[in-house]
Scaffold this motif. Sequence first.
Motif, PDB file in Angstrom:
ATOM      1  N   ASP A   1       0.811  -1.220   0.000  1.00 19.32           N
ATOM      2  CA  ASP A   1       0.000   0.000   0.000  1.00 19.32           C
ATOM      3  C   ASP A   1       0.844   1.270   0.000  1.00 19.32           C
ATOM      4  O   ASP A   1       0.527   2.236   0.689  1.00 19.32           O
ATOM      5  CB  ASP A   1      -0.957   0.015   1.199  1.00 19.32           C
ATOM      6  CG  ASP A   1      -1.936  -1.143   1.185  1.00 19.32           C
ATOM      7  OD1 ASP A   1      -2.305  -1.576   0.077  1.00 19.32           O
ATOM      8  OD2 ASP A   1      -2.322  -1.602   2.266  1.00 19.32           O
ATOM      9  N   GLY A   2       1.938   1.280  -0.750  1.00 20.28           N
ATOM     10  CA  GLY A   2       2.793   2.455  -0.822  1.00 20.28           C
ATOM     11  C   GLY A   2       3.728   2.634   0.350  1.00 20.28           C
ATOM     12  O   GLY A   2       4.470   3.602   0.415  1.00 20.28           O
ATOM     13  N   LEU A   3       3.697   1.710   1.311  1.00 22.00           N
ATOM     14  CA  LEU A   3       4.588   1.777   2.467  1.00 22.00           C
ATOM     15  C   LEU A   3       5.656   0.707   2.356  1.00 22.00           C
ATOM     16  O   LEU A   3       5.396  -0.392   1.869  1.00 22.00           O
ATOM     17  CB  LEU A   3       3.815   1.551   3.769  1.00 22.00           C
ATOM     18  CG  LEU A   3       2.829   2.619   4.189  1.00 22.00           C
ATOM     19  CD1 LEU A   3       2.055   2.160   5.423  1.00 22.00           C
ATOM     20  CD2 LEU A   3       3.531   3.924   4.477  1.00 22.00           C
ATOM     21  N   VAL A   4       6.834   1.027   2.824  1.00 24.76           N
ATOM     22  CA  VAL A   4       7.914   0.053   2.923  1.00 24.76           C
ATOM     23  C   VAL A   4       8.096  -0.235   4.400  1.00 24.76           C
ATOM     24  O   VAL A   4       8.167   0.687   5.216  1.00 24.76           O
ATOM     25  CB  VAL A   4       9.224   0.608   2.318  1.00 24.76           C
ATOM     26  CG1 VAL A   4      10.372  -0.361   2.543  1.00 24.76           C
ATOM     27  CG2 VAL A   4       9.044   0.889   0.843  1.00 24.76           C
ATOM     28  N   GLU A   5       8.128  -1.512   4.755  1.00 25.75           N
ATOM     29  CA  GLU A   5       8.354  -1.883   6.149  1.00 25.75           C
ATOM     30  C   GLU A   5       9.836  -2.171   6.332  1.00 25.75           C
ATOM     31  O   GLU A   5      10.424  -2.955   5.593  1.00 25.75           O
ATOM     32  CB  GLU A   5       7.538  -3.118   6.508  1.00 25.75           C
ATOM     33  CG  GLU A   5       7.638  -3.483   7.968  1.00 25.75           C
ATOM     34  CD  GLU A   5       6.708  -4.616   8.330  1.00 25.75           C
ATOM     35  OE1 GLU A   5       7.152  -5.775   8.220  1.00 25.75           O
ATOM     36  OE2 GLU A   5       5.562  -4.338   8.706  1.00 25.75           O
TER      37      GLU A   5
END
Length: 83
Positions: free
Chosen positions: A4-8
């Motif tokens: 969702d457009g986030l990098v963990e």
Amino acid sequence: MARDGLVELDAEVGEAQLSSLRPGQAAMVTLPDGRAVSGTVRMVSPRIDATSRLGKARFDSRWIPACARAASDAPPSAPPVGR
């Protein structure tokens, strides 16, 4: 991991710093190459390694790795990045 457009980002954090982190808190993460990226603390592990005195934390960031940018900028007919 990207979602969702986030990098963990998974990080090893010194014991003293780990105790001050809280989920939802804004944070700066220094990458192995020395760049710093902003993110949000997602999870803080309560375990500390007895030998290294490091604990684990996870951060969400909108930072996009160069390999992901290259892939997203490539035309549909381009070969996959890294081949």
